[in-house]
Design an enzyme around this catalytic site. Structure first.
Site, PDB file in Angstrom:
ATOM      1  N   LYS A 157       0.848  -1.204   0.000  1.00 17.83           N
ATOM      2  CA  LYS A 157       0.000   0.000   0.000  1.00 17.83           C
ATOM      3  C   LYS A 157       0.880   1.248   0.000  1.00 17.83           C
ATOM      4  O   LYS A 157       1.014   1.937   1.016  1.00 17.83           O
ATOM      5  CB  LYS A 157      -0.918  -0.006   1.233  1.00 17.83           C
ATOM      6  CG  LYS A 157      -2.270  -0.616   0.934  1.00 17.83           C
ATOM      7  CD  LYS A 157      -3.171  -0.631   2.145  1.00 17.83           C
ATOM      8  CE  LYS A 157      -4.039   0.592   2.266  1.00 17.83           C
ATOM      9  NZ  LYS A 157      -5.080   0.710   1.246  1.00 17.83           N
TER      10      LYS A 157
HETATM   11  N1  PMP Z   1      -7.157  -2.977  -3.168  1.00 21.74           N
HETATM   12  C1  PMP Z   1      -6.720  -1.733  -2.951  1.00 21.74           C
HETATM   13  C2  PMP Z   1      -6.008  -1.020  -4.048  1.00 21.74           C
HETATM   14  C3  PMP Z   1      -6.941  -1.116  -1.711  1.00 21.74           C
HETATM   15  O1  PMP Z   1      -6.509   0.128  -1.481  1.00 21.74           O
HETATM   16  C4  PMP Z   1      -7.642  -1.816  -0.706  1.00 21.74           C
HETATM   17  C5  PMP Z   1      -7.910  -1.159   0.618  1.00 21.74           C
HETATM   18  N2  PMP Z   1      -6.873  -1.348   1.511  1.00 21.74           N
HETATM   19  C6  PMP Z   1      -8.068  -3.123  -0.987  1.00 21.74           C
HETATM   20  C7  PMP Z   1      -7.811  -3.671  -2.217  1.00 21.74           C
HETATM   21  C8  PMP Z   1      -8.762  -3.943   0.071  1.00 21.74           C
HETATM   22  O2  PMP Z   1      -7.839  -4.322   1.058  1.00 21.74           O
HETATM   23  P1  PMP Z   1      -8.284  -4.529   2.584  1.00 21.74           P
HETATM   24  O3  PMP Z   1      -9.374  -5.525   2.575  1.00 21.74           O
HETATM   25  O4  PMP Z   1      -7.064  -5.006   3.252  1.00 21.74           O
HETATM   26  O5  PMP Z   1      -8.747  -3.201   3.060  1.00 21.74           O
END
Ligand code: PMP
Length: 305
Positions: A157
């Site tokens: 991220k």
């Molecule tokens: N893809 C992206 C690009 C994201 O930013 C997120 C949010 N964190 C997700 C998928 C979903 O991830 P998570 O379930 O860990 O929030």
């Protein structure tokens, strides 16, 4: 945005207004940061953070990918997140920790630029708008592709990578949709601007694999585990755009969006255009899991205390 009381900055809880960085911070100019989005839910034992251990792990893994010189340990970050939630009081439902290169620097070289940590809590409520989880969200396929593994650390991220998500989201909103679906270098579905994607077709659940240039979502992982426990067959494999158009159900998963059904993609209704039974079943159980009402998954919750 509604302010909360305190922001945790480099080991101290400071007033919202005092959490400042210099305009020449490396991260501001070059996107050199890694962050997390984490939900806090009310439970019968008080507020609890959902999958905090996994979020802290992913945050530190992101910092490792970026080779940041992190000054805080896993335990310190874990406790700092709980402290920040606690001090900001009831109603806080979303935490955003962010390691960023805060040193003032012009020039791309990130080596030896000071790495800082900020932890912010907010009241987010519904991310995709009231009613999206009940009625379903509309998607368009974005002209912006998901940054792929050859060009960017898509599995971390990293702040800078999110310019593509911002452009895709803008495109979706300007075209009257709620979210943008992004394809990967192979033309298959990667994910949405901030959510992973699942399709349900001929009795099976499919979601793109980690190597398809997605973020390995923690909600995605929770849903894979819950669905398997419920007896669904879940496959991580390439998912084409055509498979999504013709699926019986499509839904998104993410910390902010939780489990949101997709009602249409590029103006093609998914199924009959209404949220399907599989998504609803998973939504219902997820809703109980995060509120501590499913003992089998209580290890996913950390009480703020
Ligand atoms: N893809 C992206 C690009 C994201 O930013 C997120 C949010 N964190 C997700 C998928 C979903 O991830 P998570 O379930 O860990 O929030």
């Amino acid at each position: 945005m509604e302010k909360t009381k305190k922001i945790w900055l480099d080991g101290e809880l400071v007033d919202w207004e005092k959490a400042q960085v210099h305009v020449l911070a490396h991260a501001l100019n070059y996107g050199t940061g890694v962050f997390e989005g984490i939900r806090v839910y009310p439970t019968s034992n008080g507020p609890a953070v959902f999958r905090l251990k996994d979020h802290v792990k992913r945050l530190l893994e992101g910092a490792k990918v970026m080779a940041f010189d992190v000054k805080f340990s896993y335990d310190e970050v874990f406790e700092a997140i709980k402290d920040t939630v606690r001090v900001n009081g009831d109603g806080v439902d979303y935490v955003k920790p962010c390691f960023f290169l805060g040193g003032e620097e012009v020039g791309l070289n990130p080596i030896n630029v000071d790495c800082r940590l900020a932890i912010t809590c907010i009241r987010m409520g519904s991310y995709l708008g009231e009613g999206a989880q009940e009625k379903g969200a509309t998607l368009i396929t974005s002209s912006w592709k998901r940054p792929w593994n050859m060009a960017a650390p898509a599995g971390a991220k990293v702040n800078g990578i999110y310019v593509t998500s911002c452009l895709a989201k803008r495109e979706a909103v300007e075209r009257g949709a709620s979210e943008a679906l992004m394809l990967n270098a192979q033309g298959n579905i990667a994910e949405c601007s901030g959510e992973n994607i699942f399709i349900y077709k001929r009795g099976k659940l499919y979601t793109p694999k980690v190597t398809d240039s997605i973020l390995e979502g923690i909600t995605r992982n929770s849903i894979m585990e819950i669905a398997s426990d419920l007896g669904y067959e879940v496959f991580e494999r390439e998912v084409s755009r055509i498979e999504a158009y013709t699926a019986d159900e499509v839904f998104m998963t993410g910390t902010a969006a939780e489990i949101t059904p997709v009602s249409s993609i590029d103006n093609r209704p998914i199924g009959d255009g209404k949220p399907g039974p599989v998504c609803k079943e998973l939504q219902d159980i997820f809703h109980r899991v995060v509120r501590g009402e499913e003992p089998q998954y209580s290890h996913w919750l950390d009480l703020v205390g």
